[in-house]
Write a protein that holds these residues in place. Structure first.
Motif, mmCIF file in Angstrom:
data_model
loop_
_atom_site.group_PDB
_atom_site.id
_atom_site.type_symbol
_atom_site.label_atom_id
_atom_site.label_comp_id
_atom_site.label_asym_id
_atom_site.label_seq_id
_atom_site.Cartn_x
_atom_site.Cartn_y
_atom_site.Cartn_z
ATOM 1 N N TYR A 5 0.212 5.207 16.024
ATOM 2 C CA TYR A 5 1.092 5.216 14.858
ATOM 3 C C TYR A 5 2.189 6.259 15.008
ATOM 4 N N ILE A 13 5.743 4.443 9.450
ATOM 5 C CA ILE A 13 4.935 3.381 8.869
ATOM 6 C C ILE A 13 4.385 3.927 7.563
ATOM 7 N N ARG A 14 4.342 3.078 6.549
ATOM 8 C CA ARG A 14 3.725 3.498 5.293
ATOM 9 C C ARG A 14 2.215 3.557 5.506
ATOM 10 N N ASP A 35 -0.212 2.714 3.614
ATOM 11 C CA ASP A 35 -0.918 1.492 3.236
ATOM 12 C C ASP A 35 -0.739 0.401 4.295
ATOM 13 N N GLU A 36 0.425 0.357 4.934
ATOM 14 C CA GLU A 36 0.643 -0.601 6.025
ATOM 15 C C GLU A 36 -0.237 -0.259 7.228
ATOM 16 N N ASP A 73 -3.610 -1.564 6.454
ATOM 17 C CA ASP A 73 -3.603 -3.027 6.559
ATOM 18 C C ASP A 73 -3.626 -3.478 8.021
ATOM 19 N N PHE A 74 -2.908 -2.749 8.877
ATOM 20 C CA PHE A 74 -2.851 -3.125 10.279
ATOM 21 C C PHE A 74 -4.213 -2.969 10.957
ATOM 22 N N TYR A 110 -6.304 -5.791 9.898
ATOM 23 C CA TYR A 110 -5.856 -6.995 10.605
ATOM 24 C C TYR A 110 -6.473 -7.073 12.008
ATOM 25 N N ALA A 123 6.316 0.293 11.703
ATOM 26 C CA ALA A 123 7.194 -0.629 10.995
ATOM 27 C C ALA A 123 8.382 -0.917 11.913
#
Length: 167
Positions: free
Chosen positions: A72, A110-111, A113-114, A117-118, A121, A135
């Motif tokens: 990240y 990157i946020r 929360d993203e 989520d990643f 995923y 992002a």
């Protein structure tokens, strides 16, 4: 991982493993076999070296395990304890001087929360090894500061020298 038996291990790594950093970074720009790893505690090395050491361990000691190292960039959001962006916003609003050594350097974000989520995923995906998780696009501190100036009507005060007001 000697003590954990799992179908998949997902490690939250960092783009800090790349040295030097540059635009259009790809996963292969960091070689997990380039140096021997050192078992160490979290505070024994600077942040970026700890992330490298953890990846060296994955690449070298656990090549047969099903693992992913998600690299990240700066993670930002309401739970960002580093307050990276808040530093610049507050300094502009308060007209406090800031020393920024490379105001035009493009950075990825990157946020938070993203980022979560990643990882969710990736749980059932057939991926192994390192993957950059950011992002799309980049932005410079100059662009961030210009946005804050536009929204607040304040002007940033940039210092030519490093002081305690440096992030």
């Amino acid at each position: 991982m000697d003590y954990v038996d799992c179908d998949k291990y997902i490690y939250m790594s960092s783009t800090s493993v790349y040295n030097p950093k540059h635009m259009n970074t790809v996963e292969s720009d960091f070689d997990g076999y380039s140096k021997d790893f050192v078992w160490c505690g979290r505070k024994e090395f600077p942040y970026e070296e700890i992330k490298r050491q953890a990846e060296y361990a994955l690449w070298q000691k656990y090549p047969g395990k099903n693992w992913i190292a998600v690299r990240y960039p700066f993670a930002i959001g309401k739970d960002d304890y580093t307050k990276r962006l808040l530093f610049y916003v507050e300094h502009v609003i308060k007209s406090e001087p800031m020393y920024i050594d490379n105001i035009d350097y493009q950075m990825s974000y990157i946020r938070s929360d993203e980022a979560g989520d990643f990882i969710a995923y990736l749980v059932d995906k057939n991926v192994n090894g390192a993957i950059n998780g950011s992002a799309s696009g980049t932005i410079s501190l100059r662009e961030v500061i210009a946005y804050v100036e536009e929204k607040t009507g304040k002007c940033a005060v940039l210092s030519e020298t490093w002081r305690s007001s440096t992030l």
